[in-house]
Design a protein around this motif. Structure first.
Motif, PDB file in Angstrom:
ATOM      1  N   THR A   1       0.670  -1.077   0.034  1.00 46.14           N
ATOM      2  CA  THR A   1      -0.126   0.064   0.394  1.00 46.14           C
ATOM      3  C   THR A   1       1.120   1.256  -0.422  1.00 46.14           C
ATOM      4  OG1 THR A   1      -1.786  -0.900   0.835  1.00 46.14           O
ATOM      5  CG2 THR A   1      -1.990   1.138   1.204  1.00 46.14           C
ATOM      6  N   LEU A   2       1.720   1.578   0.866  1.00 45.63           N
ATOM      7  CA  LEU A   2       2.521   2.422   0.867  1.00 45.63           C
ATOM      8  C   LEU A   2       2.744   2.703  -0.084  1.00 45.63           C
ATOM      9  CD1 LEU A   2       5.002   1.841   3.982  1.00 45.63           C
ATOM     10  CD2 LEU A   2       3.099   4.008   3.740  1.00 45.63           C
ATOM     11  N   ILE A   3       4.342   1.529  -0.669  1.00 48.08           N
ATOM     12  CA  ILE A   3       4.831   1.953  -2.689  1.00 48.08           C
ATOM     13  C   ILE A   3       3.540   2.147  -3.274  1.00 48.08           C
ATOM     14  CG2 ILE A   3       6.003   0.270  -4.191  1.00 48.08           C
ATOM     15  CD1 ILE A   3       6.839  -1.934  -2.728  1.00 48.08           C
ATOM     16  N   ALA A   4       2.723   1.863  -3.822  1.00 48.99           N
ATOM     17  CA  ALA A   4       1.394   2.446  -4.021  1.00 48.99           C
ATOM     18  C   ALA A   4       1.527   3.731  -3.853  1.00 48.99           C
ATOM     19  CB  ALA A   4       0.168   1.312  -4.395  1.00 48.99           C
ATOM     20  N   ASP A   5       0.951   3.591  -2.690  1.00 49.70           N
ATOM     21  CA  ASP A   5       0.557   5.679  -2.270  1.00 49.70           C
ATOM     22  C   ASP A   5       1.548   6.349  -3.062  1.00 49.70           C
ATOM     23  OD1 ASP A   5      -1.853   4.688  -1.341  1.00 49.70           O
ATOM     24  OD2 ASP A   5      -1.389   5.103   0.121  1.00 49.70           O
ATOM     25  N   VAL A   6       2.354   6.160  -2.448  1.00 50.85           N
ATOM     26  CA  VAL A   6       4.159   6.494  -3.487  1.00 50.85           C
ATOM     27  C   VAL A   6       4.520   7.264  -4.661  1.00 50.85           C
ATOM     28  CG1 VAL A   6       6.425   6.790  -2.796  1.00 50.85           C
ATOM     29  CG2 VAL A   6       5.244   6.590  -0.640  1.00 50.85           C
ATOM     30  N   TYR A   7       4.223   6.242  -4.929  1.00 47.89           N
ATOM     31  CA  TYR A   7       4.124   5.956  -6.708  1.00 47.89           C
ATOM     32  C   TYR A   7       3.607   6.315  -7.251  1.00 47.89           C
ATOM     33  CZ  TYR A   7       7.371   3.280  -9.125  1.00 47.89           C
ATOM     34  OH  TYR A   7       8.964   3.165 -10.330  1.00 47.89           O
ATOM     35  N   THR A   8       2.007   6.074  -7.025  1.00 49.52           N
ATOM     36  CA  THR A   8       0.817   7.373  -7.791  1.00 49.52           C
ATOM     37  C   THR A   8       1.109   9.145  -7.666  1.00 49.52           C
ATOM     38  OG1 THR A   8      -0.405   5.615  -7.591  1.00 49.52           O
ATOM     39  CG2 THR A   8      -1.517   7.614  -7.350  1.00 49.52           C
ATOM     40  N   SER A   9       1.504   8.835  -6.002  1.00 46.50           N
ATOM     41  CA  SER A   9       2.292  10.832  -5.650  1.00 46.50           C
ATOM     42  C   SER A   9       3.097  11.097  -6.588  1.00 46.50           C
ATOM     43  CB  SER A   9       1.892  11.038  -3.988  1.00 46.50           C
ATOM     44  OG  SER A   9       2.871  12.163  -3.794  1.00 46.50           O
ATOM     45  N   LEU A  10       4.409  10.629  -7.478  1.00 41.91           N
ATOM     46  CA  LEU A  10       5.533  10.666  -7.511  1.00 41.91           C
ATOM     47  C   LEU A  10       4.716  11.051  -9.174  1.00 41.91           C
ATOM     48  CD1 LEU A  10       8.542  11.406  -8.688  1.00 41.91           C
ATOM     49  CD2 LEU A  10       8.614   8.665  -8.676  1.00 41.91           C
ATOM     50  N   ALA A  11       4.073  10.070  -9.750  1.00 43.82           N
ATOM     51  CA  ALA A  11       3.399  10.051 -10.982  1.00 43.82           C
ATOM     52  C   ALA A  11       2.569  11.004 -10.944  1.00 43.82           C
ATOM     53  CB  ALA A  11       2.361   8.776 -11.516  1.00 43.82           C
ATOM     54  N   ASP A  12       1.770  11.282 -10.476  1.00 46.76           N
ATOM     55  CA  ASP A  12       0.835  12.955 -10.466  1.00 46.76           C
ATOM     56  C   ASP A  12       1.283  13.675 -10.285  1.00 46.76           C
ATOM     57  OD1 ASP A  12      -1.443  11.425  -9.942  1.00 46.76           O
ATOM     58  OD2 ASP A  12      -1.557  11.383  -7.929  1.00 46.76           O
ATOM     59  N   THR A  13       2.727  13.664  -9.593  1.00 46.76           N
ATOM     60  CA  THR A  13       3.283  15.268  -9.545  1.00 46.76           C
ATOM     61  C   THR A  13       3.930  15.567 -10.960  1.00 46.76           C
ATOM     62  OG1 THR A  13       3.862  14.923  -7.425  1.00 46.76           O
ATOM     63  CG2 THR A  13       5.275  16.181  -8.228  1.00 46.76           C
ATOM     64  N   VAL A  14       4.735  14.349 -11.517  1.00 46.60           N
ATOM     65  CA  VAL A  14       5.520  15.115 -12.813  1.00 46.60           C
ATOM     66  C   VAL A  14       4.519  14.877 -13.680  1.00 46.60           C
ATOM     67  CG1 VAL A  14       7.772  13.446 -11.760  1.00 46.60           C
ATOM     68  CG2 VAL A  14       6.452  12.329 -13.078  1.00 46.60           C
ATOM     69  N   GLU A  15       3.096  14.402 -13.998  1.00 48.58           N
ATOM     70  CA  GLU A  15       2.484  14.160 -14.921  1.00 48.58           C
ATOM     71  C   GLU A  15       1.666  15.540 -15.043  1.00 48.58           C
ATOM     72  OE1 GLU A  15      -1.030  11.865 -14.437  1.00 48.58           O
ATOM     73  OE2 GLU A  15       0.229   9.832 -15.507  1.00 48.58           O
ATOM     74  N   ALA A  16       1.595  16.491 -13.174  1.00 45.98           N
ATOM     75  CA  ALA A  16       0.968  17.224 -13.606  1.00 45.98           C
ATOM     76  C   ALA A  16       1.840  18.621 -13.894  1.00 45.98           C
ATOM     77  CB  ALA A  16       0.631  18.121 -12.192  1.00 45.98           C
ATOM     78  N   SER A  17       2.789  18.935 -13.649  1.00 43.87           N
ATOM     79  CA  SER A  17       3.978  19.438 -14.010  1.00 43.87           C
ATOM     80  C   SER A  17       4.131  19.126 -15.605  1.00 43.87           C
ATOM     81  CB  SER A  17       5.148  19.384 -13.773  1.00 43.87           C
ATOM     82  OG  SER A  17       5.460  19.543 -12.411  1.00 43.87           O
ATOM     83  N   TRP A  18       4.426  18.300 -16.287  1.00 43.22           N
ATOM     84  CA  TRP A  18       4.543  17.900 -17.875  1.00 43.22           C
ATOM     85  C   TRP A  18       3.678  18.998 -18.252  1.00 43.22           C
ATOM     86  CZ3 TRP A  18       2.786  14.270 -21.052  1.00 43.22           C
ATOM     87  CH2 TRP A  18       2.760  14.529 -22.636  1.00 43.22           C
ATOM     88  N   ASN A  19       1.979  18.592 -18.243  1.00 44.88           N
ATOM     89  CA  ASN A  19       1.178  19.283 -18.668  1.00 44.88           C
ATOM     90  C   ASN A  19       1.153  20.159 -18.634  1.00 44.88           C
ATOM     91  OD1 ASN A  19       0.184  16.137 -19.377  1.00 44.88           O
ATOM     92  ND2 ASN A  19      -0.816  15.703 -17.652  1.00 44.88           N
ATOM     93  N   ALA A  20       1.123  21.281 -17.307  1.00 42.47           N
ATOM     94  CA  ALA A  20       1.151  22.781 -17.281  1.00 42.47           C
ATOM     95  C   ALA A  20       2.252  23.353 -18.649  1.00 42.47           C
ATOM     96  CB  ALA A  20       1.677  23.196 -16.087  1.00 42.47           C
ATOM     97  N   ALA A  21       3.445  22.711 -19.011  1.00 45.43           N
ATOM     98  CA  ALA A  21       4.349  23.633 -19.683  1.00 45.43           C
ATOM     99  C   ALA A  21       3.266  23.836 -20.408  1.00 45.43           C
ATOM    100  CB  ALA A  21       5.865  23.133 -20.065  1.00 45.43           C
ATOM    101  N   PRO A  22       4.049  24.855 -21.592  1.00 40.83           N
ATOM    102  CA  PRO A  22       3.848  24.560 -22.993  1.00 40.83           C
ATOM    103  C   PRO A  22       4.066  23.377 -23.852  1.00 40.83           C
ATOM    104  CG  PRO A  22       5.016  26.367 -22.105  1.00 40.83           C
ATOM    105  CD  PRO A  22       5.106  26.041 -21.491  1.00 40.83           C
ATOM    106  N   ALA A  23       2.919  22.718 -24.930  1.00 47.38           N
ATOM    107  CA  ALA A  23       3.298  22.020 -25.680  1.00 47.38           C
ATOM    108  C   ALA A  23       3.995  21.915 -26.515  1.00 47.38           C
ATOM    109  CB  ALA A  23       1.855  21.417 -25.692  1.00 47.38           C
TER     110      ALA A  23
END
Length: 239
Positions: A67-89
């Motif tokens: 559960t910890l690994i899933a939570d942590v990995y999901t948090s990382l994926a959410d964070t980097v995806e959000a930053s990448w999507n916010a940058a100009p395509a």
């Protein structure tokens, strides 16, 4: 809401709060004592619970670690995806920098989580078949493929001689990358993994304290490495 519904809602809220506290204590124990310090008995002792009570939340230590690994990995994926999507395509340099900066910032804010998914394994831990967090792990790798896709029009001439085939990569990763970026060749996936190596290497050294005696400016070192990486992709770093 009737009395029964209120009682059920209160129980569910208390259970969610206790579950969250168990996970927080587990990461704190790992921070102070290493991966082997994560045991249900130690967590129960820290929380003033009986061992039997904590088993009602996580039947085994491995269930908790998964559960910890899933939570942590999901948090990382959410964070980097959000930053990448916010940058100009249309700006590949900005997208690479956004992803890279988000990755480092997340790691520095969550050192125990970083160590859990990328550091020393938890002794005796048996992950479920397919891994503890396959979807989140593939999301991170697919995001890296997105960085390669952003840069590929510039980088392709520099990697034209690549001999990589789709069979050189995990089938689950290939399925996700080809669905997200159908025009991307295997050479670009290999490039994505090399980008990952550049970013992960310095961040890992920083998280584990290996840079502290070498430089008081790890962020500057990271930025310089990013600039070199961007130039290697046929792009021009930001000034």
């Amino acid at each position: 809401m009737g009395a029964e519904g209120k009682t059920r809602g209160r129980r569910e809220r208390l259970r969610a709060e206790t579950t969250a506290e168990i996970k927080q204590v587990a990461l704190a124990l790992m921070s102070s004592g290493g991966p082997g310090a994560i045991t249900l008995r130690a967590i129960a002792r820290e929380m003033g619970m009986t061992a039997n009570a904590i088993y009602g939340y996580f039947p085994t230590r491995d269930d908790l670690v998964t559960t910890l690994i899933a939570d942590v990995y999901t948090s990382l994926a959410d964070t980097v995806e959000a930053s990448w999507n916010a940058a100009p395509a249309e700006d590949p340099v900005a997208r690479i920098l956004a992803w890279a900066d988000a990755f480092r910032s997340w790691a520095l804010a969550n050192p125990e989580g970083f160590r859990l998914i990328y550091g020393d394994p938890v002794p005796g831990y048996q992950a479920p078949e397919g891994g503890a967090a396959p979807d989140a792990a593939h999301r991170v790798c697919t995001g890296l493929a997105g960085l390669a896709a952003d840069a590929w029009p510039h980088a392709e001439p520099l990697h034209a001689g690549s001999g990589f085939q789709w069979s050189d990569f995990d089938a689950g990763l290939v399925d996700k990358v080809r669905a997200a970026f159908p025009d991307l060749p295997p050479a670009a996936v290999a490039l994505a993994l090399r980008i990952w190596g550049h970013l992960h290497g310095l961040v890992s050294l920083e998280i584990y304290g290996h840079l502290l005696t070498q430089t008081p400016a790890p962020e500057k070192l990271y930025r310089e490495e990013l600039a070199r990486l961007i130039r290697s992709l046929g792009l021009t770093p930001e000034s």
